[in-house]
Design a protein around this motif. Structure first.
Motif, mmCIF file in Angstrom:
data_model
loop_
_atom_site.group_PDB
_atom_site.id
_atom_site.type_symbol
_atom_site.label_atom_id
_atom_site.label_comp_id
_atom_site.label_asym_id
_atom_site.label_seq_id
_atom_site.Cartn_x
_atom_site.Cartn_y
_atom_site.Cartn_z
ATOM 1 N N TYR A 141 0.815 -1.216 0.000
ATOM 2 C CA TYR A 141 0.000 0.000 0.000
ATOM 3 C C TYR A 141 0.850 1.267 0.000
ATOM 4 O O TYR A 141 0.420 2.302 -0.513
ATOM 5 C CB TYR A 141 -0.978 -0.020 1.179
ATOM 6 C CG TYR A 141 -2.121 -0.976 0.931
ATOM 7 C CD1 TYR A 141 -3.181 -0.627 0.110
ATOM 8 C CD2 TYR A 141 -2.123 -2.254 1.488
ATOM 9 C CE1 TYR A 141 -4.211 -1.502 -0.147
ATOM 10 C CE2 TYR A 141 -3.151 -3.153 1.228
ATOM 11 C CZ TYR A 141 -4.199 -2.769 0.404
ATOM 12 O OH TYR A 141 -5.217 -3.653 0.126
ATOM 13 N N LYS A 142 2.042 1.205 0.520
ATOM 14 C CA LYS A 142 2.934 2.373 0.489
ATOM 15 C C LYS A 142 3.257 2.749 -0.957
ATOM 16 O O LYS A 142 3.165 3.923 -1.350
ATOM 17 C CB LYS A 142 4.213 2.098 1.263
ATOM 18 C CG LYS A 142 5.175 3.277 1.353
ATOM 19 C CD LYS A 142 6.366 2.932 2.237
ATOM 20 C CE LYS A 142 7.287 4.144 2.426
ATOM 21 N NZ LYS A 142 7.949 4.541 1.157
ATOM 22 N N LYS A 143 3.616 1.752 -1.772
ATOM 23 C CA LYS A 143 3.935 2.018 -3.175
ATOM 24 C C LYS A 143 2.695 2.461 -3.939
ATOM 25 O O LYS A 143 2.762 3.389 -4.773
ATOM 26 C CB LYS A 143 4.530 0.767 -3.818
ATOM 27 C CG LYS A 143 4.951 0.980 -5.264
ATOM 28 C CD LYS A 143 5.614 -0.257 -5.848
ATOM 29 C CE LYS A 143 6.052 -0.006 -7.296
ATOM 30 N NZ LYS A 143 6.671 -1.211 -7.889
ATOM 31 N N LEU A 144 1.552 1.817 -3.672
ATOM 32 C CA LEU A 144 0.317 2.205 -4.347
ATOM 33 C C LEU A 144 -0.014 3.669 -4.063
ATOM 34 O O LEU A 144 -0.388 4.420 -4.972
ATOM 35 C CB LEU A 144 -0.830 1.310 -3.895
ATOM 36 C CG LEU A 144 -2.224 1.676 -4.440
ATOM 37 C CD1 LEU A 144 -2.266 1.604 -5.948
ATOM 38 C CD2 LEU A 144 -3.294 0.767 -3.829
ATOM 39 N N ARG A 145 0.146 4.087 -2.825
ATOM 40 C CA ARG A 145 -0.172 5.473 -2.470
ATOM 41 C C ARG A 145 0.782 6.458 -3.127
ATOM 42 O O ARG A 145 0.378 7.554 -3.522
ATOM 43 C CB ARG A 145 -0.177 5.616 -0.948
ATOM 44 C CG ARG A 145 -1.369 4.916 -0.308
ATOM 45 C CD ARG A 145 -1.189 4.630 1.166
ATOM 46 N NE ARG A 145 -2.294 3.800 1.658
ATOM 47 C CZ ARG A 145 -2.288 3.142 2.800
ATOM 48 N NH1 ARG A 145 -1.232 3.181 3.605
ATOM 49 N NH2 ARG A 145 -3.329 2.419 3.156
ATOM 50 N N GLU A 146 2.034 6.064 -3.281
ATOM 51 C CA GLU A 146 2.999 6.936 -3.959
ATOM 52 C C GLU A 146 2.616 7.123 -5.426
ATOM 53 O O GLU A 146 2.617 8.243 -5.947
ATOM 54 C CB GLU A 146 4.409 6.350 -3.851
ATOM 55 C CG GLU A 146 4.995 6.413 -2.448
ATOM 56 C CD GLU A 146 6.316 5.657 -2.333
ATOM 57 O OE1 GLU A 146 6.698 4.976 -3.323
ATOM 58 O OE2 GLU A 146 6.956 5.746 -1.273
ATOM 59 N N GLU A 147 2.286 6.024 -6.104
ATOM 60 C CA GLU A 147 1.922 6.106 -7.518
ATOM 61 C C GLU A 147 0.608 6.870 -7.709
ATOM 62 O O GLU A 147 0.479 7.690 -8.629
ATOM 63 C CB GLU A 147 1.817 4.705 -8.109
ATOM 64 C CG GLU A 147 3.150 3.988 -8.205
ATOM 65 C CD GLU A 147 3.059 2.644 -8.884
ATOM 66 O OE1 GLU A 147 4.113 2.107 -9.278
ATOM 67 O OE2 GLU A 147 1.928 2.114 -9.019
ATOM 68 N N ALA A 148 -0.353 6.592 -6.846
ATOM 69 C CA ALA A 148 -1.636 7.299 -6.945
ATOM 70 C C ALA A 148 -1.456 8.793 -6.712
ATOM 71 O O ALA A 148 -2.137 9.618 -7.341
ATOM 72 C CB ALA A 148 -2.629 6.723 -5.941
ATOM 73 N N GLY A 149 -0.522 9.149 -5.834
ATOM 74 C CA GLY A 149 -0.244 10.564 -5.593
ATOM 75 C C GLY A 149 0.315 11.253 -6.825
ATOM 76 O O GLY A 149 -0.096 12.373 -7.173
ATOM 77 N N ILE A 150 1.246 10.601 -7.501
ATOM 78 C CA ILE A 150 1.842 11.172 -8.720
ATOM 79 C C ILE A 150 0.779 11.344 -9.801
ATOM 80 O O ILE A 150 0.648 12.418 -10.408
ATOM 81 C CB ILE A 150 2.985 10.273 -9.224
ATOM 82 C CG1 ILE A 150 4.156 10.298 -8.236
ATOM 83 C CG2 ILE A 150 3.454 10.712 -10.610
ATOM 84 C CD1 ILE A 150 5.203 9.238 -8.502
ATOM 85 N N LEU A 151 0.010 10.294 -10.045
ATOM 86 C CA LEU A 151 -1.018 10.339 -11.083
ATOM 87 C C LEU A 151 -2.112 11.331 -10.736
ATOM 88 O O LEU A 151 -2.569 12.110 -11.593
ATOM 89 C CB LEU A 151 -1.597 8.941 -11.278
ATOM 90 C CG LEU A 151 -2.695 8.771 -12.330
ATOM 91 C CD1 LEU A 151 -2.233 9.273 -13.690
ATOM 92 C CD2 LEU A 151 -3.114 7.299 -12.405
ATOM 93 N N GLY A 152 -2.536 11.336 -9.473
ATOM 94 C CA GLY A 152 -3.576 12.269 -9.046
ATOM 95 C C GLY A 152 -3.158 13.718 -9.204
ATOM 96 O O GLY A 152 -3.955 14.570 -9.618
ATOM 97 N N ASP A 153 -1.904 14.027 -8.891
ATOM 98 C CA ASP A 153 -1.408 15.407 -9.030
ATOM 99 C C ASP A 153 -1.436 15.849 -10.488
ATOM 100 O O ASP A 153 -1.759 17.005 -10.792
ATOM 101 C CB ASP A 153 0.009 15.511 -8.478
ATOM 102 C CG ASP A 153 0.059 15.453 -6.957
ATOM 103 O OD1 ASP A 153 -1.008 15.597 -6.328
ATOM 104 O OD2 ASP A 153 1.155 15.266 -6.403
#
Length: 350
Positions: A141-153
């Motif tokens: 979930y740590k990696k998922l949240r990092e990727e989702a943060g990049i894409l969401g931004d």
């Protein structure tokens, strides 16, 4: 893994459950009840106070039982929906509506408490089965949240998305002024919630601002059930609304499902809901590393080489409808304001 092991991960990494918290689990008889019982047992291990309410399976247009609505109204710390199909609609919410602390109107008490009041946190898993739960829920979930943060931004800063595919998709979607939602499994604070399996970033298209052609060649959501089309389904979009659907028997199934939602809204005297049955309500991009094509939309829309577009209600609540039918485009190329973020299903941003 056994279900109880996965449920411990959910309690710890997804929900951050604390001692004494009230957890409401809404479910159906059958396979999903087994998953729900494992969550119940895991919650007890974390010294929380879980309860389970069991109702018959509900489709997209069905109402939840009154006891379910009243249980949600009690305002537990966590609400979990583990359903064969859907949670069920709220009759009072649809006909009269709730106003949240944010002064926005909501058609379901669950949405009011989650998004309007930010009083509860939640996840919901319509159509989940045990194999999906064991496979696609225990992830990093740590990696998922990092990727989702990049894409969401990227989506937050964007104004226009262009989606193409080798099958013929050529769609322009305005996202100007919209904010992306991150289904990243971080449901640790009141007001947060999403699917399990998690793993997508999604955004509501601006109302009336989408144009072009979509060729759905992946799973079609039909409201509580889904189908992998035998041949691609071509959807023509003008001014944000679906104007024509072409293809084989599965195209007709999608069209009939939308018409049924439109008909139900008209029977309720809700012309706005009927009109928006045909509106594009969501653009989603999959991120789950363990999701596979299972024929079940809950998992399929999390596939990393896909995007999905929903027909019906959006998440900004300015184009409400009774339906929300997610449908997949496989291996797309996606550009945001001219910058390519995905090419033939492969991410270029991480």
């Amino acid at each position: 893994m056994e279900p109880i092991e996965v449920s411990r991960i959910v309690m710890r990494d997804v929900l951050d459950v604390q001692e004494g918290e009230e957890i409401l689990i809404i479910t159906n008889p059958g396979e999903v009840l087994g998953i729900s019982l494992s969550l119940f047992d895991a919650a007890k291990e974390f010294k929380a106070r879980p309860s389970i309410v069991v109702q018959e399976p509900k489709g997209t247009l069905d109402y939840a039982e009154r006891s379910v609505i009243e249980a949600i109204k009690s305002g537990p710390d966590v609400v979990i929906s583990i359903s064969e199909k859907k949670l069920g609609k709220d009759a009072y919410g649809l006909n009269i509506g709730y106003v949240g602390r944010d002064n926005k109107k909501y058609t379901h008490i669950f949405e009011k408490l989650l998004w309007g009041d930010k009083r509860i946190r939640s996840f919901w898993s319509p159509g989940i089965d045990v194999y999906m739960y064991l496979r696609a829920v225990p992830i990093d979930y740590k990696k998922l949240r990092e990727e989702a943060g990049i894409l969401g931004d990227i989506l937050d800063k964007g104004s226009e998305v262009h989606i193409t595919s080798e099958k013929g998709t050529d769609l322009w979607i305005s996202i100007k002024g919209r904010k992306a939602l991150r289904d990243d499994g971080d449901f640790r604070r009141p007001g947060s919630g999403g699917n399990l399996p998690a793993g997508e970033v999604f955004i509501s298209p601006a109302v009336g601002k989408s144009e072009g052609v979509i060729v759905f060649d992946g799973t079609l959501g039909l409201g509580g059930k889904s189908v992998v089309p035998k041949e691609p389904v071509k959807v023509y979009v003008e001014d944000g609304f679906v104007k024509r659907i072409e293809g084989g028997e599965d195209a007709k199934k999608l069209e009939n499902a939308i018409k049924e939602a439109e008909k139900r809204a008209l029977e309720m005297g809700k012309e706005e809901l009927a009109k928006n049955s045909w509106h594009l309500g969501e653009l989603g991009i999959g991120l789950n590393p363990k999701a596979i094509m299972s024929g079940k939309l809950l998992e399929d829309e999390k596939l990393r080489n896909t995007i999905h577009i929903a027909i019906g209600a959006n998440y900004d609540n300015d184009a409400p409808a009774l339906n929300h039918f997610d449908c997949l485009v496989m291996n797309p190329t996606v550009e945001v304001d001219g910058e390519k973020i995905m090419e033939k299903g492969k991410f270029l941003i991480f």
